[in-house]
Design an enzyme around this catalytic site. Structure first.
Site, PDB file in Angstrom:
ATOM      1  N   ASP A   1       0.832  -1.215   0.000  1.00  0.00           N
ATOM      2  CA  ASP A   1       0.000   0.000   0.000  1.00  0.00           C
ATOM      3  C   ASP A   1       0.864   1.261   0.000  1.00  0.00           C
ATOM      4  OD1 ASP A   1      -2.306   1.461   0.029  1.00  0.00           O
ATOM      5  OD2 ASP A   1      -2.776   1.091   2.132  1.00  0.00           O
TER       6      ASP A   1
ATOM      7  N   TRP B   1     -11.365  -2.547  -9.318  1.00  0.00           N
ATOM      8  CA  TRP B   1     -12.018  -2.216 -10.599  1.00  0.00           C
ATOM      9  C   TRP B   1     -12.754  -0.896 -10.492  1.00  0.00           C
ATOM     10  CZ3 TRP B   1     -10.523  -4.924 -14.637  1.00  0.00           C
ATOM     11  CH2 TRP B   1     -10.152  -6.260 -14.500  1.00  0.00           C
TER      12      TRP B   1
ATOM     13  N   HIS C   1       2.703   3.315  -8.911  1.00  0.00           N
ATOM     14  CA  HIS C   1       2.567   1.871  -9.161  1.00  0.00           C
ATOM     15  C   HIS C   1       3.806   1.342  -9.892  1.00  0.00           C
ATOM     16  CE1 HIS C   1      -1.364   1.961  -7.507  1.00  0.00           C
ATOM     17  NE2 HIS C   1      -1.926   2.635  -8.499  1.00  0.00           N
TER      18      HIS C   1
ATOM     19  N   GLU D   1       0.713 -13.447  11.919  1.00  0.00           N
ATOM     20  CA  GLU D   1       1.256 -12.297  12.638  1.00  0.00           C
ATOM     21  C   GLU D   1       1.229 -11.104  11.678  1.00  0.00           C
ATOM     22  OE1 GLU D   1       2.310 -12.219  15.829  1.00  0.00           O
ATOM     23  OE2 GLU D   1       1.654 -14.301  16.009  1.00  0.00           O
TER      24      GLU D   1
ATOM     25  N   GLU E   1     -12.077  -5.038  -5.618  1.00  0.00           N
ATOM     26  CA  GLU E   1     -12.622  -3.680  -5.446  1.00  0.00           C
ATOM     27  C   GLU E   1     -11.863  -2.649  -6.292  1.00  0.00           C
ATOM     28  OE1 GLU E   1     -11.952  -5.778  -2.728  1.00  0.00           O
ATOM     29  OE2 GLU E   1     -14.072  -6.296  -2.736  1.00  0.00           O
TER      30      GLU E   1
ATOM     31  N   LEU F   1      11.143 -20.320  -4.699  1.00  0.00           N
ATOM     32  CA  LEU F   1      10.170 -19.421  -4.064  1.00  0.00           C
ATOM     33  C   LEU F   1       8.851 -19.570  -4.820  1.00  0.00           C
ATOM     34  CD1 LEU F   1       9.693 -16.895  -2.090  1.00  0.00           C
ATOM     35  CD2 LEU F   1      10.003 -15.505  -4.142  1.00  0.00           C
TER      36      LEU F   1
HETATM   37  C1  FPP Z   1      -1.969   0.170  -3.303  1.00  0.00           C
HETATM   38  O1  FPP Z   1      -1.521   1.493  -3.321  1.00  0.00           O
HETATM   39  C2  FPP Z   1      -1.417  -0.544  -4.419  1.00  0.00           C
HETATM   40  C3  FPP Z   1      -2.140  -1.092  -5.417  1.00  0.00           C
HETATM   41  C4  FPP Z   1      -3.616  -1.011  -5.484  1.00  0.00           C
HETATM   42  C5  FPP Z   1      -1.492  -1.765  -6.526  1.00  0.00           C
HETATM   43  C6  FPP Z   1      -0.246  -2.529  -6.205  1.00  0.00           C
HETATM   44  C7  FPP Z   1       0.308  -2.973  -7.459  1.00  0.00           C
HETATM   45  C8  FPP Z   1       1.594  -2.969  -7.795  1.00  0.00           C
HETATM   46  C9  FPP Z   1       2.703  -2.568  -6.914  1.00  0.00           C
HETATM   47  C10 FPP Z   1       1.873  -3.411  -9.161  1.00  0.00           C
HETATM   48  C11 FPP Z   1       2.817  -4.527  -9.219  1.00  0.00           C
HETATM   49  C12 FPP Z   1       2.291  -5.865  -9.207  1.00  0.00           C
HETATM   50  C13 FPP Z   1       2.524  -6.759 -10.180  1.00  0.00           C
HETATM   51  C14 FPP Z   1       2.292  -8.181  -9.920  1.00  0.00           C
HETATM   52  C15 FPP Z   1       3.003  -6.387 -11.503  1.00  0.00           C
HETATM   53  P1  FPP Z   1      -2.581   2.656  -3.425  1.00  0.00           P
HETATM   54  O2  FPP Z   1      -2.722   3.005  -4.860  1.00  0.00           O
HETATM   55  O3  FPP Z   1      -3.870   2.266  -2.771  1.00  0.00           O
HETATM   56  O4  FPP Z   1      -1.864   3.784  -2.646  1.00  0.00           O
HETATM   57  P2  FPP Z   1      -2.548   4.963  -1.824  1.00  0.00           P
HETATM   58  O5  FPP Z   1      -3.291   4.325  -0.687  1.00  0.00           O
HETATM   59  O6  FPP Z   1      -1.368   5.761  -1.366  1.00  0.00           O
HETATM   60  O7  FPP Z   1      -3.428   5.712  -2.763  1.00  0.00           O
END
Ligand code: FPP
Length: 235
Positions: A17, A66, A34, A200, A64, A128
């Site tokens: 996040d 989407w 991202h 945990e 969610e 892994l």
């Molecule tokens: C949450 O941050 C993150 C996401 C919803 C997307 C996570 C995806 C990646 C890191 C892409 C990589 C994954 C792969 C498998 C290629 P947020 O956008 O909710 O951040 P915010 O809360 O600061 O707005």
């Protein structure tokens, strides 16, 4: 041999996040967050192998998600495609097995095929297990498992916890020992809600793109000091 002395979680799951906030704090579009988060994943995958973690589950796109603006959704789909094109051979060579958690059928056909191909060619790897939760929701996963059990005409008295676990997307992976959530939010966000019964938790204010190997080591060290009782008393 890992440089860590404490016990190592066999299965780590991560809610990655804070990408959006990371970008916004730099005056960049959210997608740049991202992209930076995706780059960061490389070192965390490699560190997992180095630390001796056997299963790594990452929450990349929830059912969610989407509901986010179309540009962001499409951008995340493109990132997934690009990552597979760019990283698959190297991950395969490093012995990483890629598995998908969630509803593949709802993904665009082109991406779905790439995901299926990446699972196919890495299926015999065992350094892994990388579970990528994409179009994943914990409640949806449980509904999906119930549907499969009913379709198989299983009598009610034969429905057990083990049977439910076997019908989840995570079938084959043990329950997560450690769940890490970056960016400080104290929420489960529909992630592994069945499997996390005795996991945990480790929450850090660090935003995902800044969650580097050192931060990861801190989380693993913290886990090493936890006493897990699984509802029982200390032995
Ligand atoms: C949450 O941050 C993150 C996401 C919803 C997307 C996570 C995806 C990646 C890191 C892409 C990589 C994954 C792969 C498998 C290629 P947020 O956008 O909710 O951040 P915010 O809360 O600061 O707005």
């Amino acid at each position: 041999m890992s440089e860590l002395v404490n016990k190592i979680p066999e299965h780590v799951a991560i809610i990655m996040d804070g990408n959006g906030r990371w970008a916004e704090s730099r005056g960049l579009p959210r997608l740049e967050g991202h992209r930076a988060g995706t780059e960061n994943l490389r070192q965390i995958i490699r560190a997992s192998v180095e630390f001796g973690v056997k299963y790594l589950t990452i929450y990349a796109f929830s059912t969610e998600n989407w509901g986010r603006p179309k540009d962001e959704v499409n951008g995340l789909i493109t990132i997934l495609e690009t990552v597979i094109d760019r990283e698959l051979n190297e991950l395969n060579a490093e012995g990483v097995r890629i598995c998908h958690l969630g509803r593949l059928e709802a993904m665009p056909a082109k991406v779905r095929k790439k995901v299926e191909y990446s699972m196919h060619i890495t299926q015999n790897n065992d350094q892994l297990i990388l579970n990528v939760a994409w179009n994943y929701g914990g409640r949806d996963e449980i509904v999906h498992a119930i549907q499969k059990i009913i379709q198989a005409s299983v009598p009610a008295e034969q429905v057990t916890e083990a049977l439910v676990s076997k019908n989840l997307f995570t079938q084959g992976s043990p329950d997560p020992d450690l769940i890490i959530r970056t960016s400080g939010e104290m929420r489960v966000s529909n992630f592994l809600i069945w499997q996390s019964a005795y996991s945990e938790w480790y929450v850090t204010p660090t935003l995902w793109p800044d969650f580097n190997k050192e931060e990861y080591k801190k989380a693993i060290d913290a886990y090493g000091h936890r006493k897990r009782r699984f509802g029982k008393l200390d032995q």
